[in-house]
Each structure stands twice: as C-alpha cells, then as structure tokens.
Design a protein around this motif. Sequence first.
Motif, PDB file in Angstrom:
ATOM      1  N   UNK A 199       0.843  -1.202   0.000  1.00 33.71           N
ATOM      2  CA  UNK A 199       0.000   0.000   0.000  1.00 33.71           C
ATOM      3  C   UNK A 199       0.877   1.251   0.000  1.00 33.71           C
ATOM      4  N   UNK A 200       1.932   1.218   0.808  1.00 30.40           N
ATOM      5  CA  UNK A 200       2.845   2.352   0.839  1.00 30.40           C
ATOM      6  C   UNK A 200       3.479   2.621  -0.513  1.00 30.40           C
ATOM      7  N   UNK A 201       3.900   1.553  -1.187  1.00 23.72           N
ATOM      8  CA  UNK A 201       4.599   1.711  -2.465  1.00 23.72           C
ATOM      9  C   UNK A 201       3.669   2.197  -3.568  1.00 23.72           C
ATOM     10  N   UNK A 202       2.524   1.520  -3.736  1.00 31.18           N
ATOM     11  CA  UNK A 202       1.668   1.812  -4.880  1.00 31.18           C
ATOM     12  C   UNK A 202       0.552   2.810  -4.569  1.00 31.18           C
ATOM     13  N   UNK A 203       0.186   2.931  -3.304  1.00 24.89           N
ATOM     14  CA  UNK A 203      -0.854   3.875  -2.942  1.00 24.89           C
ATOM     15  C   UNK A 203      -0.333   5.220  -2.485  1.00 24.89           C
ATOM     16  N   UNK A 204       0.827   5.220  -1.814  1.00 20.38           N
ATOM     17  CA  UNK A 204       1.364   6.453  -1.235  1.00 20.38           C
ATOM     18  C   UNK A 204       2.691   6.875  -1.848  1.00 20.38           C
ATOM     19  N   UNK A 205       3.206   6.092  -2.793  1.00 22.38           N
ATOM     20  CA  UNK A 205       4.455   6.462  -3.447  1.00 22.38           C
ATOM     21  C   UNK A 205       5.658   6.403  -2.532  1.00 22.38           C
ATOM     22  N   UNK A 206       5.627   5.514  -1.537  1.00 23.13           N
ATOM     23  CA  UNK A 206       6.708   5.413  -0.555  1.00 23.13           C
ATOM     24  C   UNK A 206       7.204   3.977  -0.490  1.00 23.13           C
ATOM     25  N   UNK A 207       8.481   3.782  -0.766  1.00 25.94           N
ATOM     26  CA  UNK A 207       9.091   2.457  -0.764  1.00 25.94           C
ATOM     27  C   UNK A 207       9.755   2.232   0.591  1.00 25.94           C
ATOM     28  N   UNK A 208       9.246   1.286   1.354  1.00 27.88           N
ATOM     29  CA  UNK A 208       9.648   1.082   2.747  1.00 27.88           C
ATOM     30  C   UNK A 208      10.512  -0.163   2.850  1.00 27.88           C
ATOM     31  N   UNK A 209      11.620  -0.044   3.567  1.00 23.10           N
ATOM     32  CA  UNK A 209      12.528  -1.178   3.750  1.00 23.10           C
ATOM     33  C   UNK A 209      11.848  -2.252   4.600  1.00 23.10           C
ATOM     34  N   UNK A 210      12.073  -3.513   4.242  1.00 22.97           N
ATOM     35  CA  UNK A 210      11.413  -4.616   4.953  1.00 22.97           C
ATOM     36  C   UNK A 210      12.171  -5.043   6.212  1.00 22.97           C
ATOM     37  N   UNK A 211      13.416  -4.622   6.369  1.00 22.27           N
ATOM     38  CA  UNK A 211      14.215  -5.073   7.501  1.00 22.27           C
ATOM     39  C   UNK A 211      13.943  -4.239   8.747  1.00 22.27           C
ATOM     40  N   UNK A 212      13.948  -4.897   9.894  1.00 21.22           N
ATOM     41  CA  UNK A 212      13.847  -4.188  11.168  1.00 21.22           C
ATOM     42  C   UNK A 212      15.153  -3.443  11.438  1.00 21.22           C
ATOM     43  N   UNK A 213      15.073  -2.427  12.292  1.00 22.36           N
ATOM     44  CA  UNK A 213      16.290  -1.730  12.708  1.00 22.36           C
ATOM     45  C   UNK A 213      17.234  -2.675  13.455  1.00 22.36           C
ATOM     46  N   UNK A 214      18.493  -2.655  13.093  1.00 20.72           N
ATOM     47  CA  UNK A 214      19.502  -3.440  13.802  1.00 20.72           C
ATOM     48  C   UNK A 214      20.865  -2.781  13.576  1.00 20.72           C
ATOM     49  N   UNK A 215      21.351  -2.036  14.568  1.00 23.81           N
ATOM     50  CA  UNK A 215      20.759  -1.811  15.897  1.00 23.81           C
ATOM     51  C   UNK A 215      19.663  -0.738  15.853  1.00 23.81           C
ATOM     52  N   UNK A 216      18.907  -0.646  16.936  1.00 23.62           N
ATOM     53  CA  UNK A 216      17.894   0.403  17.054  1.00 23.62           C
ATOM     54  C   UNK A 216      18.603   1.753  17.161  1.00 23.62           C
ATOM     55  N   UNK A 217      18.261   2.725  16.313  1.00 23.65           N
ATOM     56  CA  UNK A 217      18.962   4.015  16.347  1.00 23.65           C
ATOM     57  C   UNK A 217      18.644   4.828  17.592  1.00 23.65           C
ATOM     58  N   UNK A 218      19.512   5.778  17.851  1.00 22.23           N
ATOM     59  CA  UNK A 218      19.293   6.741  18.927  1.00 22.23           C
ATOM     60  C   UNK A 218      17.921   7.376  18.770  1.00 22.23           C
TER      61      UNK A 218
END
Length: 290
Positions: A199-218
């Motif tokens: 939905x993000x890619x085709x509906x909102x024009x936003x390509x979201x990475x599938x990987x979780x944060x590692x490490x979790x950022x500040x």
Amino acid sequence: MTSAAEGRFHMVDVSWLTSVRRRAILRTDDGVRIEAVHEPRTASVTDTASGGASHAPSLTASLTASDTAIVVAHGFTGSVDRPALRRAAGVLRRHADVVTFSFRGHGRSGGRSTVGDREVLDLAAAVRWARELGHARVVTVGFSMGGSVVLRHAALERGADTRTDAVAAVSAPARWYYRGTPSMRRVHWLITRPMGRLVGRYGLGTRIHHRDWDPVPLSPVEAVPLIAPTPLLVVHGDRDPYFPVDHPLSLVAAAPAGAAELWLERGMGHAENAAADGLLDRLGAWLVQP
C-alpha cells in the motif's frame, strides 16, 4: 539541458535561470541518490526600489543568495513536490533561501525508507549542498518523521559541512515504536506488514525497507541532550492525532535547562499539512534570528 557533474552533486534539471532555482540529485555517504531543490528567498517590500510605490520583488534581491538557508525535512510519505511541503517552503522563503528534498524511498529519490534511521544521511547531504552553494549559516526544520531526523542529525552531525546552526522539530515523536493512537497503529501496519508496504509503495508512493532496525537508532528524546549549544525549538499541536503532547514535553524536558524552547499550538493537528501560514512565518523568523 545536458546533465553535468558538479562536485559531489549531479545536476539533472535547472530552471530557466539557474541562479533563481536549482534542482539536483545529491549522493549520500551511503550512496543513495536524493532529489533536492534550492530556491532563493522571496524579496520583501524592504528589498524593492526606493519610493515605496511598487511591491514587486527587485530582480537584484531575488538573484542574491541570503546568508542563511533553511533545509526542510518532510514527514513520512511526503516528498519535495507534495503541495503541503511546497506551501511550507513558500512561506519560509520569506525569510531565507530554502532547500527541500525527498527522503530515500520517497518521490524520485532512490533507496527505501528506514523511517527515521538512515535518513540522517539524507539530511546531511542536503545541508552539505546548502553550504556548497555558499550559505554561511544553515538551519534545519523537520515535520513528523522529519522532526525526528532533524533532532538526531543535530545531535550526531558535527562536521563543518554537515552541522546545523539551529534546529526546529514540528510534530516529532519523542520515542520509537509508539502505538498509543489509532493513527500510529495504522502507520505501524504500513511499515511492518508486507501488505502495508505494498500500500505504501503503490498507494502512497513510498518504498519502505522490509528489515527491522539493527541496531535500534538513537531515539529523538535520547538525541536532545546532545544538541546543545545549538538552538532548539520544539513545535507541537494540542490536537495532534499521531503523537499526544507528552511527546513534545518529554523532548523539552530532556534538554539542559533553558536549552530548548516549546511552542504548543492550540488547535493544531499534525505536521506540515496542519501548520498554518502564520505558524510557518513565525517559524521562519525564529530560524533566521542570529
């Protein structure tokens, strides 16, 4: 116009008068291509020819770069060409030159969104470009996800070419993984579920990475104590449907005494879509003050 290399930046499209408006592709330190636009300050009445009869901007004032550039970081699913960002940039241009850009995974920028983590590198590239263009003072303002990014950037980027001279975070979260409102639960579905990312890619024009944060950022609230002595402004609406007012209060409380200013805006919703022109005008004035 033929594409040409210009230092670290690849110029791909320039308007009819290059000293008025520049559109460029920037490359981040991790190799992602970021679209960006630089626009000059709009001449005010005081910039016009003497006599006071005309309110049209003088060409000389329009062609002269101001000392300060405001770099604007949009919210999640935004981009450099979205109407809300263009409106905000237009108001801020009353006070200084403005650089807008699309975060990775947004608009025509490359890569995929990491929702606030690697985006610090995108902002650093935009700040560096503003300094390359000759601005002695560069300040940053971010909305929502962009608000979290400008806070982390101000804490982490101290290089002469990538640091900010003042920072304003509008509608920013204080902490990660917040799901306390229906709006944020929808955002988490969008980010974490395969169907949501489609939905993000085709509906909102936003390509979201599938990987979780590692490490979790500040986190933003962990970044705030590291920002001083850089001036910090936190702006938030009391009707924000994503992040309630404990988020801005936590951010300001995390700063050293007297190091952060809070504007809690009555009746305001969320981010650049909800920021009225009057607020943006005050924000521009705050950013350019010495």
